[in-house]
Write an enzyme that holds these catalytic residues in place. Sequence first.
Site, short mmCIF file in Angstrom:
data_model
loop_
_atom_site.label_atom_id
_atom_site.label_comp_id
_atom_site.label_asym_id
_atom_site.label_seq_id
_atom_site.Cartn_x
_atom_site.Cartn_y
_atom_site.Cartn_z
N CYS A 116 -58.79 33.04 42.07
CA CYS A 116 -59.41 31.91 41.92
C CYS A 116 -60.89 31.73 42.43
O CYS A 116 -62.08 31.37 41.78
CB CYS A 116 -58.73 30.84 42.36
SG CYS A 116 -59.41 28.99 42.19
N CYS A 117 -61.13 32.21 43.75
CA CYS A 117 -62.36 32.26 44.56
C CYS A 117 -63.21 33.23 43.82
O CYS A 117 -64.41 32.89 43.72
CB CYS A 117 -62.14 32.74 46.01
SG CYS A 117 -61.37 31.30 47.00
N CYS A 204 -62.40 23.96 49.33
CA CYS A 204 -61.89 23.34 48.24
C CYS A 204 -60.94 22.47 48.92
O CYS A 204 -60.24 22.77 49.72
CB CYS A 204 -61.51 24.35 47.29
SG CYS A 204 -62.80 25.29 46.17
N CYS A 207 -57.13 23.73 49.04
CA CYS A 207 -57.15 24.99 49.89
C CYS A 207 -57.48 24.59 51.32
O CYS A 207 -57.77 25.52 52.27
CB CYS A 207 -57.78 26.07 49.44
SG CYS A 207 -57.58 26.34 47.77
N CYS A 232 -62.99 34.19 51.48
CA CYS A 232 -62.82 33.97 50.19
C CYS A 232 -63.56 35.24 49.24
O CYS A 232 -63.31 35.35 48.30
CB CYS A 232 -63.53 32.41 49.81
SG CYS A 232 -65.19 32.56 50.04
#
Length: 240
Positions: A116-117, A204, A207, A232
């Site tokens: 995702c990162c 985020c 997270c 990340c």
Amino acid sequence: MTDNQINLVDLEAKLQQESPQKIIKYALNEFENIAISFSGAEDVALIEMARNYRPDVQVFCLDTGRLHAETYRFIEKVRKHYGIAIDVISPDGDAVRKLVQEKGLFSFYEDDHKECCGIRKIEPLRKKLLTVDAWITGQRKDQSPTRAEIPVIQDDKLFARPGEKLTKFNPLANWSSKEVWDYIRLCEVPYNELHERGFISIGCEPCTRPVAPGQHEREGRWWWEEATKKECGLHAGNVN
């Protein structure tokens, strides 16, 4: 070791003794095409420092699409407070859509955050850094074990254009969290309201959570993973 590497080692040794303000001044004097990476947290101190030397320095932030509402409001507050343009960079929409369609909105809880990162942060950052010769970050040694050895200047091989150099400055590396906040309060710098609710390191919304007393500030990031994975990918060299 090349002459360039030797020079960088000597320069690092010299800059280690300097204040963040002097490191930023050196960076802005040496590089015309340089940008400040602003995360929407206490690294706003970098913008405050830089404006004394070059008010029109490039500032960018990564809009992952998953930031806290407070962070979006803070980015806008900083833009207005300093009267600056902030390059708000979004991820590729098709890549985000594909990930969500295949794995849902919270796949990072089930595998890890890197995929995702990579889509929401790393690729947008890579595209931005391909356009500059140097960048300035708010990394500090006291943020987490993965950052304990970061230098104040380094050759960023992760994001450099092929065959070229990208210089990375970490002016706050030797400052503690207390020193950063003393500076923010002394200069009446605006800050993200999440800091008043126990959020120290802010990323985020899904997270990031507040940390308990005595914890490293980045323990509130990706708390379901091992401490050795608290990066990340923006600063992946810290864990290599």
